[in-house]
Design a protein around this motif. Structure first.
Motif, PDB file in Angstrom:
ATOM      1  N   TYR A 108      47.411  19.056  25.030  1.00 12.96           N
ATOM      2  CA  TYR A 108      47.802  17.686  24.741  1.00 12.96           C
ATOM      3  C   TYR A 108      46.561  16.804  24.702  1.00 12.96           C
ATOM      4  O   TYR A 108      45.553  17.119  25.324  1.00 12.96           O
ATOM      5  N   ALA A 109      46.662  15.697  23.990  1.00 13.64           N
ATOM      6  CA  ALA A 109      45.566  14.736  23.947  1.00 13.64           C
ATOM      7  C   ALA A 109      45.560  13.941  25.251  1.00 13.64           C
ATOM      8  O   ALA A 109      46.485  13.186  25.529  1.00 13.64           O
ATOM      9  N   ILE A 110      44.533  14.169  26.056  1.00 15.16           N
ATOM     10  CA  ILE A 110      44.390  13.499  27.346  1.00 15.16           C
ATOM     11  C   ILE A 110      43.326  12.410  27.226  1.00 15.16           C
ATOM     12  O   ILE A 110      42.214  12.675  26.760  1.00 15.16           O
ATOM     13  N   SER A 111      43.662  11.214  27.663  1.00 14.31           N
ATOM     14  CA  SER A 111      42.732  10.097  27.586  1.00 14.31           C
ATOM     15  C   SER A 111      41.402  10.442  28.249  1.00 14.31           C
ATOM     16  O   SER A 111      41.365  10.997  29.344  1.00 14.31           O
ATOM     17  N   THR A 112      40.326  10.172  27.574  1.00 15.42           N
ATOM     18  CA  THR A 112      38.924  10.363  27.984  1.00 15.42           C
ATOM     19  C   THR A 112      38.462  11.821  27.892  1.00 15.42           C
ATOM     20  O   THR A 112      37.278  12.090  28.075  1.00 15.42           O
ATOM     21  N   TYR A 113      39.352  12.785  27.596  1.00 15.10           N
ATOM     22  CA  TYR A 113      38.937  14.191  27.563  1.00 15.10           C
ATOM     23  C   TYR A 113      38.401  14.585  26.193  1.00 15.10           C
ATOM     24  O   TYR A 113      37.524  15.428  26.073  1.00 15.10           O
TER      25      TYR A 113
END
Length: 257
Positions: A152-157
């Motif tokens: 999943y698209a994780i914020s800041t990753y």
């Protein structure tokens, strides 16, 4: 009961005694495995030798995974030193800072290539170099470390998540490719743990707190929480498991609020 008596494990990615690879190394050793280690460059040589001496390793060797000759040499050294390898722990990743923290649409071509080279292709390349040692053992277990940011698209990753996605699908194709050789390939998707690598993620403490708010099982995770799963995957208890990704994240992967 020692589950790994008589087995040899190659450990990559130990940066210090807070790293996930370190927690896994301790657990494998406690269960009877003989360990070999790699370190990234000459600058880390003395520190690494001092760190791992408690395991009495016969091989502690430099490895730059961007160099094919280094990868091939390590495969040869493992075979010559131990005669075989039963377990290979892949625990390495890298994204240039400007591509990790910048806007995703502006990631550089060179940064994208380098990040995937070190973080994902290294699994394939090292596996190939270790094949003779695995075949001498009659098979074995490859374990790689991943994170839910590859699903999943994780914020800041950001770009780090792209490399984890590449790593995970590479692991599945390797599992398909190596099954006839009785080599299993599985990933451990660990929850957010405070490590040296994690400190490079922008606002990691916020990311960690957000995950803890949603985790069904509460409490801050440590490398030791991941280590038991690695022992299981390295042992004959998991002899029919391959191409799997086991989430060791207090259940974070199964909830969205």
């Amino acid at each position: 009961m020692k589950l790994l008596e008589g087995k040899t494990a190659l450990i990559t990615g130990v940066a210090n005694d807070y790293s996930i690879a370190w927690g896994i190394a301790k657990a494998l050793y406690a269960h009877g495995a003989e360990l070999a280690f790699t370190y990234q460059n000459e600058r880390l040589k003395e520190k690494m030798h001092g760190l791992v001496k408690q395991f009495n390793p016969r091989l502690v060797t430099e490895l730059d995974v961007t160099k094919d000759e280094d990868v091939a040499r390590v495969g040869q050294e493992v075979l010559q030193t131990y005669g075989q390898v039963d377990i290979f722990l892949h625990s390495m990743a890298f994204v240039p800072k400007e591509d990790l923290h910048g806007e995703f649409a502006k990631i550089s071509r060179s940064g994208f290539a380098l990040a995937n080279d070190i973080s994902a292709y290294s699994l394939i390349n090292l596996t190939n170099a270790l094949l003779p040692a695995f075949e001498a053992a009659g098979g074995g277990s490859i374990i790689y470390l991943t994170y839910i940011g590859g699903e999943y698209a994780i914020s800041t990753y950001g770009m780090a998540g792209v490399t984890k996605a590449a790593l995970e699908i590479s692991g599945k194709y390797l599992a398909q490719s190596l099954g006839e050789r009785k080599i299993r390939v599985n990933g451990i998707s660990a929850g957010p743990i405070k490590t040296l690598a994690a400190r490079g993620i922008k606002n990691f403490s916020g990311l960690q707190q957000k995950a803890q708010d949603f985790m069904p099982l509460k409490g801050e995770m440590t490398p030791d929480d991941v280590a038991g799963t690695a022992v299981f995957l390295g042992s004959d208890l998991s002899k029919s498991i391959t191409g799997e990704i086991i989430h060791v994240d207090n259940g974070f992967h199964c909830v969205r609020g």
